[in-house]
Scaffold this active site. Structure first.
Site, short mmCIF file in Angstrom:
data_model
loop_
_atom_site.label_atom_id
_atom_site.label_comp_id
_atom_site.label_asym_id
_atom_site.label_seq_id
_atom_site.Cartn_x
_atom_site.Cartn_y
_atom_site.Cartn_z
N HIS A 118 0.82 -1.21 0.00
CA HIS A 118 0.00 0.00 0.00
C HIS A 118 0.85 1.26 0.00
CE1 HIS A 118 -2.90 2.95 0.03
NE2 HIS A 118 -2.22 3.50 1.01
N TYR A 169 2.00 5.40 -2.43
CA TYR A 169 2.31 6.81 -2.09
C TYR A 169 3.75 7.15 -2.43
CZ TYR A 169 -2.27 6.78 -0.14
OH TYR A 169 -3.62 6.65 -0.03
N HIS A 205 -8.68 1.22 -11.73
CA HIS A 205 -8.28 2.19 -10.69
C HIS A 205 -6.79 2.49 -10.76
CE1 HIS A 205 -7.43 3.87 -6.73
NE2 HIS A 205 -6.68 2.82 -6.43
N PHE A 206 -5.97 1.44 -10.87
CA PHE A 206 -4.56 1.78 -10.72
C PHE A 206 -3.93 2.33 -12.00
CE2 PHE A 206 -3.67 -3.02 -10.79
CZ PHE A 206 -2.94 -3.04 -11.96
N HIS A 207 -4.63 2.22 -13.12
CA HIS A 207 -4.11 2.95 -14.29
C HIS A 207 -4.42 4.44 -14.20
CE1 HIS A 207 -3.21 -1.01 -15.92
NE2 HIS A 207 -2.39 -0.39 -16.75
N ARG A 225 -9.87 -9.74 -12.96
CA ARG A 225 -8.59 -9.18 -13.35
C ARG A 225 -7.60 -10.33 -13.54
NH1 ARG A 225 -5.57 -6.58 -7.99
NH2 ARG A 225 -3.88 -6.38 -9.49
N ARG A 226 -6.37 -10.03 -13.99
CA ARG A 226 -5.29 -11.00 -14.15
C ARG A 226 -5.75 -12.23 -14.95
NH1 ARG A 226 -5.20 -10.79 -8.24
NH2 ARG A 226 -3.61 -9.35 -7.49
FE1 HAS Z 1 -5.36 2.61 -4.67
C1 HAS Z 1 -5.74 -0.82 -5.01
C2 HAS Z 1 -7.70 2.64 -2.18
C3 HAS Z 1 -4.77 5.97 -4.14
C4 HAS Z 1 -2.58 2.43 -6.68
N1 HAS Z 1 -4.37 1.10 -5.67
C5 HAS Z 1 -4.71 -0.23 -5.70
C6 HAS Z 1 -3.79 -0.94 -6.54
C7 HAS Z 1 -2.86 -0.03 -6.99
C8 HAS Z 1 -3.26 1.25 -6.43
C9 HAS Z 1 -1.66 -0.31 -7.86
O1 HAS Z 1 -9.05 0.61 -0.33
C10 HAS Z 1 -3.87 -2.43 -6.90
C11 HAS Z 1 -2.91 -3.30 -6.18
C12 HAS Z 1 -3.05 -4.73 -6.65
O2 HAS Z 1 -2.38 -5.09 -7.63
O3 HAS Z 1 -3.87 -5.46 -6.09
N2 HAS Z 1 -6.14 4.03 -3.44
C13 HAS Z 1 -7.10 3.85 -2.52
C14 HAS Z 1 -7.45 5.12 -1.89
C15 HAS Z 1 -6.62 6.07 -2.45
C16 HAS Z 1 -5.79 5.37 -3.40
C17 HAS Z 1 -8.48 5.36 -0.84
N3 HAS Z 1 -3.96 3.94 -5.30
C18 HAS Z 1 -3.87 5.26 -4.94
C19 HAS Z 1 -2.71 5.87 -5.54
C20 HAS Z 1 -2.09 4.86 -6.26
C21 HAS Z 1 -2.89 3.67 -6.09
C22 HAS Z 1 -2.29 7.30 -5.33
C23 HAS Z 1 -0.85 4.86 -7.08
C24 HAS Z 1 -0.10 5.89 -7.35
N4 HAS Z 1 -6.51 1.19 -3.79
C25 HAS Z 1 -7.36 1.41 -2.75
C26 HAS Z 1 -7.90 0.12 -2.29
C27 HAS Z 1 -7.33 -0.87 -3.09
C28 HAS Z 1 -6.47 -0.17 -4.02
C29 HAS Z 1 -8.85 -0.14 -1.20
C30 HAS Z 1 -7.55 -2.40 -2.99
C31 HAS Z 1 -8.63 -2.83 -3.89
C32 HAS Z 1 -8.72 -4.35 -3.99
O4 HAS Z 1 -9.79 -4.87 -3.65
O5 HAS Z 1 -7.77 -5.01 -4.42
C33 HAS Z 1 -6.60 7.54 -2.03
O6 HAS Z 1 -5.38 7.85 -1.42
C34 HAS Z 1 -6.91 8.46 -3.15
C35 HAS Z 1 -7.04 9.91 -2.71
C36 HAS Z 1 -7.04 10.82 -3.91
C37 HAS Z 1 -7.86 11.83 -4.13
C38 HAS Z 1 -7.75 12.65 -5.39
C39 HAS Z 1 -7.12 14.01 -5.17
C40 HAS Z 1 -6.89 14.68 -6.49
C41 HAS Z 1 -5.80 15.41 -6.81
C42 HAS Z 1 -5.72 15.98 -8.20
C43 HAS Z 1 -5.29 17.44 -8.27
C44 HAS Z 1 -5.61 17.99 -9.63
C45 HAS Z 1 -4.75 18.68 -10.43
C46 HAS Z 1 -5.18 19.03 -11.81
C47 HAS Z 1 -3.38 19.03 -10.04
C48 HAS Z 1 -8.93 12.19 -3.15
C49 HAS Z 1 -4.71 15.66 -5.84
C50 HAS Z 1 -5.86 20.33 -11.91
C51 HAS Z 1 -6.14 20.55 -13.35
C52 HAS Z 1 -6.81 21.58 -13.83
C53 HAS Z 1 -7.04 21.65 -15.29
C54 HAS Z 1 -7.36 22.61 -12.98
CU CU Z 2 -3.74 0.56 -1.00
#
Ligand code: HAS
Ligand code: CU
Length: 556
Positions: A231, A235, A382-384, A445-446
């Site tokens: 996990h 980050y 999600h992870f893409h 998946r997979r």
């Molecule tokens: Fe996730 C599974 C929950 C964030 C990557 N995640 C995965 C897996 C990967 C991954 C690789 O709770 C699969 C692993 C595997 O192979 O089994 N994830 C979360 C949650 C967040 C989250 C709650 N994940 C990430 C990030 C990753 C990532 C970051 C990679 C970099 N994830 C899960 C959970 C699983 C999971 C379960 C397990 C599922 C399962 O059943 O297997 C949070 O931290 C996300 C918070 C993010 C936000 C968005 C904020 C937006 C921002 C954008 C700013 C905008 C800008 C653009 C700069 C609230 C900061 C402005 C543009 C203009 C034009 C104005």
């Molecule tokens: Cu995680």
């Protein structure tokens, strides 16, 4: 107290420092350029076009291709790029050389040896265990040894950064640490705490079992140790992107950092909250009691909070810059952002996709909903949007100023680089949406779905979109690779007065107003260790005392 920068010129990286960072980028991009070749092969396989038999020199099976895709893109491209980028941020931010450059070099070349050691068995078909390598699946011992070397090498590079910071601290007592340096160090410290899990899994369970010292592995404990690292790994991927969004992107868009204090606070929250919630990957594991899953689910909602703070502050600094450039209106200012700058464009699109990735993450974390999504195509969807969008697209954007900075050469065909950004973005929208939808419809998946005999009619259109979107994404990233490769290899050089600089934004807030407690390490380090002990201690104790090393390894 802040330094008076007006009187003194900036110390840029020396040529040997640039080479050192450059080697990281070379290996990172090389890994990516191999890893992404498998992307369209998997995606098209889902759409019913199985290229594996025709391109068997690339991989002999879907699973071997998937392992190469995951390891090279998610583990190698990221780790090499991140260590290089953070090294640059530390040297440039502190305006001093590394304290022990040889130490960083040892770390880096250890990572390279590890990469080769792990890659050979995968290419030879002796490590077809995917990037999560769940026991009792078993790979050649060299695969795990290679991974350990990559991780330990990155630790050593981290130590090199700490020594450098310590030397700077002694030379500059009482000065607030520059944000980019602070953020780099928090990322490395978090990574070192996080990777203890995978180190324990490989050294105490997997390798002893392969060497025949034990009679097998304990899949449950292995998974717990894996996700202790797995996990926070996500980050480790995204924090360097946040560093760029907070402290570099505003400079590139003509603005300032919105708040130095809020940015620091969000990084501290990531330090204390990134690790203690790995059970959200194990909601479906029978060996973890429901109460602990619930606690980790709550902590997961908490760690989404600093990302929301990031969304708010980064968009605020973009708006500030855009309005200074003449942008108007509640939303209209967005048009005034420098969309034609490829470095900015790729990062803005990364952020936009990440809004969807983040929402999907919160859905994943919702315990009972997760049971419907877990192990379906929704998860790679999600992870893409996260590692392959937020992190990767930002690293691409960074490369578009970093490669000219390191080489002193102009970016080759910036317009093409912009087209590449829109291409990848469009492909990702199609691909990730189809993955989410078909996952909800139950597609696993997979799995090489094209070969499966059970495909319901309603999946067909979505599987086709996966194949199409995945191929479009591949074109976008190939454009990136060609643009940076030609940039680095061309003869043309930038004239002295047009050399690229590291974009470092000033803070809107006077650094003297950054509270002292946001620049103190000890309380945050203690808090992170305490939270980990509370959230993992009892379960680790129970799983370790009841360990059953009985599952013999098997080779898929
Ligand atoms: Fe996730 C599974 C929950 C964030 C990557 N995640 C995965 C897996 C990967 C991954 C690789 O709770 C699969 C692993 C595997 O192979 O089994 N994830 C979360 C949650 C967040 C989250 C709650 N994940 C990430 C990030 C990753 C990532 C970051 C990679 C970099 N994830 C899960 C959970 C699983 C999971 C379960 C397990 C599922 C399962 O059943 O297997 C949070 O931290 C996300 C918070 C993010 C936000 C968005 C904020 C937006 C921002 C954008 C700013 C905008 C800008 C653009 C700069 C609230 C900061 C402005 C543009 C203009 C034009 C104005
Ligand atoms: Cu995680």
């Amino acid at each position: 107290m802040i330094e008076d920068r007006t009187t003194k010129s900036v110390r840029e990286l020396t040529s040997s420092e640039k080479w050192f960072v450059g080697w990281h980028v070379i290996f990172a991009v090389a890994a990516l350029s191999i890893g992404i070749q498998y992307g369209p092969m998997q995606a098209l396989e889902h759409a019913g076009l199985d290229l594996y038999p025709k391109l068997s020199f690339l991989a002999s099976s879907y699973y071997q291709g998937l392992t190469l895709h995951g390891v090279l893109n998610a583990l190698i491209w990221t780790t090499f790029f991140i260590t290089g980028f953070l090294t640059l941020a530390v040297i440039r931010g502190l305006e001093r050389p590394l304290r022990y450059p040889w130490l960083n070099r040892i770390g880096f070349w250890m990572m390279v040896v590890g990469l080769v050691t792990a890659a050979i068995p995968i290419l030879a078909g002796k490590a077809t265990v995917l990037y999560t390598f769940y026991p009792p699946m078993q790979a050649s011992a060299w695969f795990y040894i290679g991974l350990v070397l990559v991780v330990v090498g990155s630790w050593i590079e981290g130590y090199g950064m700490y020594f450098t910071f310590y030397a700077w601290r002694k030379e500059n007592p009482g000065v607030t640490s520059p944000f980019v340096v602070f953020a780099s160090l928090v990322t490395m410290v978090m990574w070192q705490i996080a990777t203890l899990g995978i180190a324990a899994e490989i050294l105490a369970i997997i390798l002893p079992s392969i060497f025949g010292w034990t009679s097998g592995t304990d899949p449950q404990l292995s998974r717990t140790l894996f996700w202790y690292t797995g996990h926070p790994l996500v980050y480790f991927w995204v924090l360097p992107a946040y560093l760029s969004w907070y402290a570099m992107l505003p400079k590139q868009t003509g603005g300032k950092m919105f708040s130095d204090s809020l940015a620091r606070l969000s990084f501290w929250l990531f330090l204390i909250l990134s690790v203690p919630l790995g059970f959200h990957h194990q909601f479906a594991d029978p060996g973890v009691p429901a109460a602990w899953k619930f606690i980790h689910a709550m902590l997961t909602f908490m760690v989404a909070f600093p990302s929301m703070m990031t969304l708010f502050t980064v968009v605020a600094s973009l708006e500030y810059g855009a309005k200074k450039r003449g942008g108007k209106g509640l939303i209209g200012w967005i048009r005034a952002l420098p969309w034609s700058n490829p470095s900015v464009l790729w990062q803005l699109l990364a952020g936009l996709l990440f809004i969807f990735g983040g929402i999907g993450g919160i859905v994943n974390a919702s315990y009972n909903v997760n049971l419907a999504l877990h192990n379906t195509a929704w998860i790679p969807g999600h992870f893409h949007l996260t590692v392959a969008s937020a992190a990767t697209m930002t690293f691409v954007g960074i490369s578009f100023w970093m490669v000219p900075y390191l080489t002193g050469k102009p970016l080759w065909k910036p317009k093409l680089a912009v087209i590449g950004g829109w291409t990848y973005f469009t492909g990702m929208l199609i691909f990730s949406n189809a993955m989410h939808v078909v996952g909800l419809l139950g597609a696993p998946r997979r799995t090489p779905l094209g070969l499966a005999p059970y495909i319901p009619e309603e999946w067909a259109g979505h599987l086709w979109r996966i194949g199409f979107g995945g191929t479009v994404m591949w074109i976008g990233l190939m454009i990136f690779i060609v643009v940076v490769a030609v940039t680095a290899l061309q003869r043309k050089r930038l004239p002295e007065n047009e050399l690229v600089e590291v974009p470092l934004a000033e803070s809107l807030q006077d650094l003297r107003n950054t509270p002292r407690w946001l620049d103190r390490w000890r309380p945050w380090l203690i808090a992170s260790v305490v939270i980990i002990i509370l959230s993992y201690g009892p379960q680790l104790y129970e799983q370790i005392t009841q360990v059953q090393l009985t599952s013999p390894g098997f080779t898929p």
